[in-house]
Every structure is written in C-alpha cells, then in structure tokens.
Design a protein around this motif. Sequence first.
Motif, short mmCIF file in Angstrom:
data_model
loop_
_atom_site.label_atom_id
_atom_site.label_comp_id
_atom_site.label_asym_id
_atom_site.label_seq_id
_atom_site.Cartn_x
_atom_site.Cartn_y
_atom_site.Cartn_z
N ASN A 593 0.74 -1.12 -0.13
CA ASN A 593 0.09 -0.06 -0.09
C ASN A 593 0.89 1.38 -0.04
N ILE A 594 2.13 1.20 0.85
CA ILE A 594 2.91 2.35 0.65
C ILE A 594 3.10 2.54 -0.69
N LYS A 595 3.77 1.60 -1.24
CA LYS A 595 4.21 1.79 -2.77
C LYS A 595 3.10 2.29 -3.66
N VAL A 646 12.35 1.30 -10.27
CA VAL A 646 12.31 2.02 -9.13
C VAL A 646 11.54 3.47 -9.11
N VAL A 647 11.03 4.02 -7.96
CA VAL A 647 10.62 5.22 -7.91
C VAL A 647 11.63 6.27 -7.18
N MET A 659 20.08 9.97 -8.59
CA MET A 659 18.57 10.03 -8.05
C MET A 659 18.80 9.59 -6.65
N LYS A 660 18.03 10.45 -5.67
CA LYS A 660 18.13 10.38 -4.27
C LYS A 660 16.60 9.86 -3.78
N THR A 661 16.79 9.11 -2.75
CA THR A 661 15.60 8.32 -2.14
C THR A 661 14.91 7.39 -3.13
N VAL A 662 15.46 6.40 -3.12
CA VAL A 662 15.02 5.45 -4.47
C VAL A 662 14.32 4.09 -3.76
N SER A 663 13.31 3.67 -3.98
CA SER A 663 12.59 2.26 -3.58
C SER A 663 11.98 1.70 -4.88
N GLU A 664 12.05 0.43 -4.49
CA GLU A 664 11.93 -0.56 -5.68
C GLU A 664 10.31 -0.65 -5.87
N ILE A 665 9.87 -0.79 -7.01
CA ILE A 665 8.52 -0.86 -7.41
C ILE A 665 8.28 -2.12 -8.54
#
Length: 731
Positions: A593-595, A646-647, A659-665
């Motif tokens: 849900n966060i993603k 990633v986002v 890119m800064k603050t990266v998370s997998e999607i």
Amino acid sequence: QARGHCSVVYMQMKTQDSFGFGDDLELNQFDGLPFSSRYYKLLKERKTLSVWKVRSEFEDSLVNNQLVIVSGTAKTGRSTQIPQWCAEFCLSAQYQHGMVVCTQTNRQQAVDLALRVADEMDVNIGHEVGYTIPLETCCSSDTVLRYCTDDMLLREMMSDPFLEHYGVIIIDQAHERTVSTDILLGLLRDILLQRPELRVVVLTIPPMSDKLLSHYGSVPLISLEASSPAEVVHNNSSNKDYFYSALRLVLEIHRTKEDGDVVGFFASAEEVHCAHTILQREGTRLGAELGQMVPVVLCPGQGGLLPVPTEQPGSKRSRRVFLSNQKGEDMWWPTESVSFVIDTGVQKKMVYNPRIRANSEVLQPISQCQADLRKQLSGPTGKCFCLYPEDGQLSPENSPQILESNITPTVLFLKRIEIAGLGQCDFIDRPDPEGLMQALEELDYLAALDNDGNLSEIGIIMSEIPLDPQMAKALLASCEYDCVSEMLTIAAMLSAPSCFLEPPAGMTHEAVQCHRKFQHPEGDHFTLINIYNAFKQSQREQCKTQRWCRDYFLDHSALKTAEAIRSELTDTLNRIELPISEPSFGTKTNTHNIKRALLAGFFMQIARDVDGSGNYFILTHKHMAQVHLLSGYGAQSHKLGLPEWVVFHDYTLSENNCMKTVSEISPQVFIQMAPLYFFYNLPPSESKDILQDLLDPDGSRKSKQKSTTISSAGNGGCAVVAQTYDRCVIQ
C-alpha cells in the motif's frame, strides 16, 4: 473616509508630540508601562541610523499613499525602524484597520529582527512584537507587529485572501526575488484596489527599486543614504581556484594580528562546511601568540547563537571567521565587529528545467547588487577582498527565482486564490510559458484540475496540505490505502533536512555500518520510516536522544524538524477531516500500500535499470542516472544487486546525475497507479514497450495505442499540454 480619519488622527498625535519615541515620554504607548533605562540607551543608538534622516518624509508618505518604496543598503536600519513607525501608524487608528506584518526571506532573520525590535520597543517578545516562521509561532492576541517569512504570509492568504488582519504590510528584502515575495508583490496590487485603507511598504535596494517604480507607476520612493563602503581590493586575474584562495586569505589576515572578525562568502553550503572543517584544522596549528581563530557557519536558514569572542588575561582576543553562501549578505550580521570581507564572487544555484522535470546545479557569478551589499558589511574602516576582476561583467540585479524554479506549487496556490475572489497575479517577471505549461500539465496528471481548468475537489484538498503537489497527492492516496501513518513519516522526513550526518575523517566505515542497521530491503523511503521509528523509540525509552543520534551518525536537529513537520501535517489532516489509519509498518499488505500511495504522486519519477549494473533510464525524459551513494541501494549494490524498476524522490543534473531516495516498485503497480494518458504521453523507449506489453498482453499494442491516443486526446489526454494551457492560462 476611513483613510481621511486615519490621517487626521495620525497628524494630531504627531502635533501633540505623543506620537513617536521621544526622550520626554515616560510611558510606553504600546504596553502602558514606564520605559526602562535600556530603552533610552537604544534610542540614542537608533537615532544615528541613516533611516532616521527620512523619518518625517516616510511618515508623510505613509499617510498620503497606499504604497511606499524605501530603497537602501544594509546597515541603514530600514528593517528595524520602519516596522516600528508603521506600528505607531496603526496605533494612531486604534488598530481598526489591522496590525503590522513584515516579511523576511529566511526564518532566522525573522526571529533575530523580532528579538531586536522587541528590545528597542521595550516590550516582551511574543506579546506586542512576535514572529511566525515554519513550525514555530511566537505571537499572542496582543501582537501589533509581527515578523514572518514570506512563504508563511502567502499561506495565510489561504484563509484570509485579502489580508484583512493587517493595516500595514511590509515586504522586506524584495531584491532577493524569492518566489513567495514575487507572488506577494503581484497579488498585493489587486488587494490594494479592494482595500483603500491598506498600506504596503516595500523595502529593497537601488537596482530593484527602479524596477518596482516602472512596475507600480507613480508611487513615492524614499532613498536612504548609504554608508561609506569599505576599501575594496580586486583580484584582476581570472581565479578558478577561488575556494583555496579565500582560505589562504583568511589565514593571512589572521597572521597580520589586525583586529576584527572576517566574513567569507562561498559558492554553496557544501563549500561553507568544507571551509569550516579546514579552518578548524588549520586553526589548531597556529601559534598561541596569534590568538584563537573561531570559524562559524552562518548560512541562511540555519539558526544558532553566535560565539562571543573571548579574551583571557595575557592572551589575544579570539577572531571569528563567519562563513556564508549566496543570499547571506542581507542577514543580521554582527557588523560592528566585522573588519574584513572575502567575496569569492560566485554562487552555485539550482535551476529547474521544465522539459526534464529536474534541477541542474549551475556555477555562476553573483549579481552586482549582491556584490555591493557585501562591500558594505565591514564599514568605511574595513577591507573587502573581491576574488574577481573589477571589470567583471556582473548582472545588475538578482535573477527572479520564479524563472528558475518548479512553479507547480505556485500554480496550485494561484488556482486556489482564484476561488477566494482575488484577481490575476500581476507578476513583475512573468514565468516562462514552457514552465507554466509543464506545471499545468503536472497538476492535470495529478487530478488536481477539472475539465474547465479549475481546481478539482482533489486539487482543493491538495492546496490545503503544506507539501509540494506530488507529495500532497501521495499523502491523500494513503488515506485510501490505509497507510497514512507511514506516509506522514515519509513526507516529514523528506521535507526536513537530511538526517544523515557527514562522518568525521576516518569514521566513514563506522557511519556506513550504523546507517546499515536501519536499511530496509524495499528501499530508501522505508529506511526513513525505520530511522524515524527508532528515533521515537529512543525518546520513549528516555534515552539521551542527542547522544543516540551522535552514536548513529544522525542529525538530531533534522529529526526534531521532521517530528514537528509530521505533527503539523497530522493537524492539517485532522482539520480537513481526513482519516488517519493505525500504523501497521512491516506487514506485506502495508508495504504494498505504501508503494501504491507513493506512485499515486510520483508516477512521473520512475526509472528502469537497463543493463543490470545500475544505469537507470528515466522514462519521462530518457536521461540516464545513477543511484546516489547515500542510498541503501548504493551501499549494497555490489552484494545484493539493484532492483530493475524504481521510484525516486529527487533527481539532479550534475556530474553524476544521481537519483536520491529510491525504492523498488513493480511495473504492474505503476501501470495500475499512473493515469493512462500520462503513460501514452511518455516518449518511445524499450522500457515503455515493456510496460505496454504488460498493459496489452495480447499483442495488439499498435492498434490499441492508436485508438487510446485518439480517445485520450478527446478527453484532454495526449493533447493535454495544449488543451490544459488554453483552459488554464494564468494572466
């Protein structure tokens, strides 16, 4: 009629000598208490300021005109004295038209000036004189003069669009050309037409005063006598090594044993902190006979008390070396002790490129007005060393930030103000049409606009949340996906300064090991939640949080700021009656849900690793980027590998294009969350084809794309740029 009554009362008070701060007054007209001896001491000092020579002219202009421009350089007293005279003007009308507000462009300046003026007026801070800065208010119902940052006054217009709480509005530091100040100057022109009793005073310096006169027409201009500048020494050779030249000059000045503090202006905050580290190290190597050299970081937006120079029996007085960056020349300097100014003459700025939705770091010369202000700081007996040629071609005035910034938040605000009945914003320098189109397109993608180009219900709610539009949309989406608590934390941590401390020399490995304890496998957004939760846990366990932060190489003040931002955002959601779900961080459903919530706001900021080695292709503009070294992925890339999709929160065009603050999607979730017409407006690429195959697994991509394009164009889809611009033009 109200204006005439106010003028008569004002002139009567002056005639009776009950107006103003005269030596013969025994009672303070603002609180009714006897004046202290310190009041008279400060009054004597105030009367030596050059602004006092024009007091009578200013008072007459204020009585007879709605708008007054006051032009003068630093050390004239304009920012402390004129607001007090305006407070007396409002008092003469018994505050029936409102109080006085004075804007500043940085928060520390607002606090420092409020403290100084409360002292001069012989009243208590937070009562008759107060201040409002982001996350902090020091005011009461007794406040008649309030200093605030320009962005806070702009936000106040959301609930009071005509600023009816104020009788006099003072726009200070207009020459800084911040986005908020420029918008205020544009909107106040319409507000003055609606409120004939209102007075607006603009405080600036000569190049900007000419521009304001041409913009506003026939209004009074009061020019303040400038103090004599320092002796100026130019470096007439092109000096590319300005940084180390400035540091060598600081050490040479200290070795001469001449009295006085030093101010050094560098290109960026990073250079300032680097200079601080070097001077601290070099200072320990200097002989005791030279006295102590105390480097002090003093950048706009950073608070902190100035160290007091010490003088012990038998030892030489210590010398402070103030280190600042661009836009620091108009700060509240301890100018009486400054004897030397070192000006590198360059500044690093972030300039927004609307085509690629990213900032570029640009090194450029300062403006002539910045150079002139810096020359004033040390006074006629000091010296100013300019590390650039005397005949260097400097632009006359500061460039407007509204031409160099992402104006999407500005357009969202102006759309909201239209609802309140204000007319069009009369910009001094109009935003670039391309930037305006991109802002309108982005708001359309975020569902903040309706089919007529006005704010939708979602757009109205987004405008209430003090975040940039993308983060505001993500926070709204979290209400639907039951992850509000977690998204509040992410928004707060990304709005606050970075929580990661730069480790001392030789401690880099230890810092990396400490930070690794917080890393989350799903990405940096989740790591920020881990850090914040651990910080809160340390508070609950009654640990000494400052020591805990030092042990883990975390910035305590940044985490406290994040805590305050999170509290403010929570209050905002409660006020507009949005649901706040219970925290459930760590569960698989919560992670998903966060993603989804993140992608609801940041679907325009996705990238794909095209070769498995960390070379990311950004779909919106086809640039290649790397993951920043401070990212959890950057630290573990060689061990665990990098995610394909990633986002990211931030991307800057620089040497490394990071890119800064990266998370997998997952690409499936992206397709689910991104508007379909945004997807079809993406430029062609292999990555887009992969997404298209997921969207259309039957292989009828071309025919479906064609029909969808036509359909989207009919609904403001592929033609969104042209259509949105036509229907949403801001005059």
